[in-house]
Design a protein around this motif. Sequence first.
Motif, short mmCIF file in Angstrom:
data_model
loop_
_atom_site.label_atom_id
_atom_site.label_comp_id
_atom_site.label_asym_id
_atom_site.label_seq_id
_atom_site.Cartn_x
_atom_site.Cartn_y
_atom_site.Cartn_z
N LYS A 73 0.92 -1.39 0.00
CA LYS A 73 0.10 -0.01 -0.08
C LYS A 73 1.06 1.30 0.00
O LYS A 73 1.85 1.30 0.73
N ILE A 74 0.68 2.07 -1.08
CA ILE A 74 1.28 3.42 -0.77
C ILE A 74 0.33 4.52 -0.55
O ILE A 74 -0.73 4.65 -0.94
N ALA A 75 0.76 5.70 0.12
CA ALA A 75 -0.02 6.61 0.86
C ALA A 75 0.24 7.73 -0.45
O ALA A 75 1.44 8.10 -0.65
N VAL A 76 -0.75 8.45 -0.94
CA VAL A 76 -0.57 9.73 -1.87
C VAL A 76 -1.44 10.91 -1.57
O VAL A 76 -2.40 10.55 -0.83
N GLN A 77 -1.23 11.86 -2.21
CA GLN A 77 -2.18 12.93 -1.93
C GLN A 77 -1.88 13.98 -3.01
O GLN A 77 -0.92 14.27 -3.39
N HIS A 78 -2.92 14.24 -3.58
CA HIS A 78 -3.05 14.95 -4.83
C HIS A 78 -4.44 15.50 -5.16
O HIS A 78 -5.42 14.74 -4.69
N GLY A 79 -4.50 16.45 -6.18
CA GLY A 79 -5.54 16.95 -6.56
C GLY A 79 -6.30 16.05 -7.67
O GLY A 79 -5.31 15.09 -8.41
N GLU A 80 -7.46 16.11 -8.30
CA GLU A 80 -7.80 15.39 -9.42
C GLU A 80 -7.20 15.75 -10.55
O GLU A 80 -6.88 14.67 -11.47
#
Length: 173
Positions: A73-80
């Motif tokens: 599992k990898i954690a990511v954060q970004h907008g659409e």
Amino acid sequence: MLEGEERRQALLARLHQSNLAISASKFAAEFGVSRQVIVGDVALLRAAGEDIIATARGYKIDKEAQEVGYMAKIAVQHGEEATQQELEIILSFGAEVVDVIVEHELYGELVGGLYIRTHEDIQRFMDKYQNSQSNLLSQLTNGIHLHTIRYKRTTDLDKIKAVLAEKGILYQG
């Protein structure tokens, strides 16, 4: 019309024979029952340990699950706007994006099956998203989400994370 267990075994046999996803509606028409009965049948089969996955195109047996050696599992954060880029980065290392996971305040963990293995899968997903009234699950959590990925070599995960970090997509906390 087949009853209960007999219908579920016939459904399972069809899934094992097919390399393509089969929709609940198609099964419902084939077996002369409602779509909801098929959804219930699949839930019972999954609860019994069958590797049935639900994709946007229907149900299928997860035959590739055993072929690829590692999962993480990898954690990511970004907008659409970075969704397609994120998926392309992961696939560029021969990995598969199995699902998306968000932590919802009310419901807890929400999981959406993606099963994205090819660039055509990415394009189908993006087209479906852009032509729908739906939101991405990550929009519920300020862009923070997890992906379960499958990959072939132990070094692939580090490479994927490095490129995602370089692009400002890997969640840094």
